[in-house]
Design a protein around this motif. Structure first.
Motif: not given
Ligand code: F6P
Length: 356
Positions: A48-74
């Motif tokens: 489960d993935y997405e390509t991250l580029d400069v456009d996708r990351c626009r405006g995320i600097l002040p955002l809390g959390g993570t745009i990728l989502g997280t879990s404790r799976d490993q």
């Protein structure tokens, strides 16, 4: 170069700054591509993935959390986990994976490195307990949130002459407690590093309130414990990954204090508010520096390294060395904390008056 990236463990303000930093460095400076796996290693396991580029990351600097989502799976929680990691590298033609996470995630990075995978670690936690880095991003934001809360609690505590117990995060260490306690002017701060004596604690509070015009703010880390014989703490529940769910010491402590001293006591648990919302400037900058440094470590094939803040500079340390033990609160800060608590007879602080 093709780089996979993921954010694991509890979320933390500044994660998006790392992602943005890594993507900007990769795409703009180093002509590389970044694939982001969703929900940490779960994304690698399930492709489960997405390509991250400069456009996708626009405006995320002040955002809390993570745009990728997280879990404790490993991966090591799955029988065929390593095979699935290998598949992810092959399927996406990856040259590296950058894993951003806490202690648990750094252990995974270390084990993957032992197994020959090209990996780089980026330390993350509001608890600030990862060894060999002076600070992790998210910590300063959490401290600021706690300090703002303590500032507010002062006025209500003082109006009612109450004891107010403020429970903050910190499973094994008291960095958040000590910093916010000092910054917020708490009378007493309790950490996991130093089990506390409930009788002595109550003596300090009673001495302070004897004049009738005081209130007492007590900051307690969720992992702080009374000395043996103090009072009982029920066994914590366990989450779906087998981790203890902490939290609760604050209400037990407030009840104990009220019962033992007769002084009205209340408690506030700051909980996940400490992890939410926008990162402070320091965490945005540290996250950005870590993101760029992780990409540069990958470009130099310096596998098995963790980026770290050391003497104000970004350096690399072997992730295997960082995971051996947790970074505890500096004894100097514990001493400073002790100096600011209400005095009782017998305290070893020559020159300072005993409150009577
Ligand atoms: O690891 C950071 C931390 O904030 C701890 O202080 C806390 O005990 C834990 O995460 C809680 O995480 P969660 O409720 O998301 O499992």
């Amino acid at each position: 170069m093709r780089i996979g990236i993921l954010t694991g463990g509890g979320d933390c303000p500044g994660l998006n700054a790392v992602l943005r930093g890594a993507v900007r460095a990769s795409e703009v400076t180093y002509d590389s591509t970044v694939i982001g796996f969703r929900n940490a290693w779960a994304g690698v396991m399930q492709d489960d993935y997405e390509t991250l580029d400069v456009d996708r990351c626009r405006g995320i600097l002040p955002l809390g959390g993570t745009i990728l989502g997280t879990s404790r799976d490993q991966p090591f929680a799955h029988e065929d986990g390593l095979k699935r990691v290998r598949k992810a590298y092959d399927r996406h033609g990856l040259d590296a994976i950058i894993a951003i996470g806490g202690e648990g995630s750094m252990h995974v990075v270390s084990r993957l490195h032992e197994n020959g995978f090209p990996v780089i670690g980026v330390p993350k936690t509001i608890d600030n307990d990862i060894s060999l880095t002076e600070m992790t991003f998210g910590f300063q934001t959490a401290v600021q949130i706690c300090t703002d809360a303590i500032d507010r609690l002062h006025t209500t505590a003082e109006s009612h002459h109450r004891v107010l117990v403020v429970e903050v995060m910190g499973r094994h260490v008291g960095h958040i407690a000590i910093w916010s306690g000092l910054a917020g002017g708490a009378a007493i701060t309790l950490t996991p590093e130093e089990p506390f004596d409930i009788d002595e604690l109550c003596e300090r509070i009673v001495g302070r309130h004897r004049k009738g015009r005081f209130a007492t703010i007590i900051v307690v880390a969720e992992g702080a414990l009374p000395k043996p014989g103090g009072f009982e703490i029920p066994e914590p529940d366990i989450d779906i990954y087998g981790h203890k769910i902490l939290g609760g010491i604050g209400s037990i402590l407030a009840r104990e204090i009220q019962g033992r001293t007769g002084i009205e006591s209340r408690m506030t648990a700051l909980g996940h508010i400490q992890r939410g919302g926008s990162p402070v400037a320091f965490d945005r900058v540290l996250g950005t520096r870590f993101g760029v440094a992780a990409v540069e470590a990958a470009l130099e094939s310096d596998w098995g390294q963790m980026v770290a803040l050391r003497s104000g500079r970004i350096e690399r340390v072997a992730v295997a060395d960082a995971v051996g033990s947790l970074k505890m609160v500096d004894p100097d800060l514990l001493r400073l904390n002790a100096m600011f608590q209400p005095r009782i007879p017998g305290d070893e602080h020559p020159g300072l008056p005993v409150e009577d």
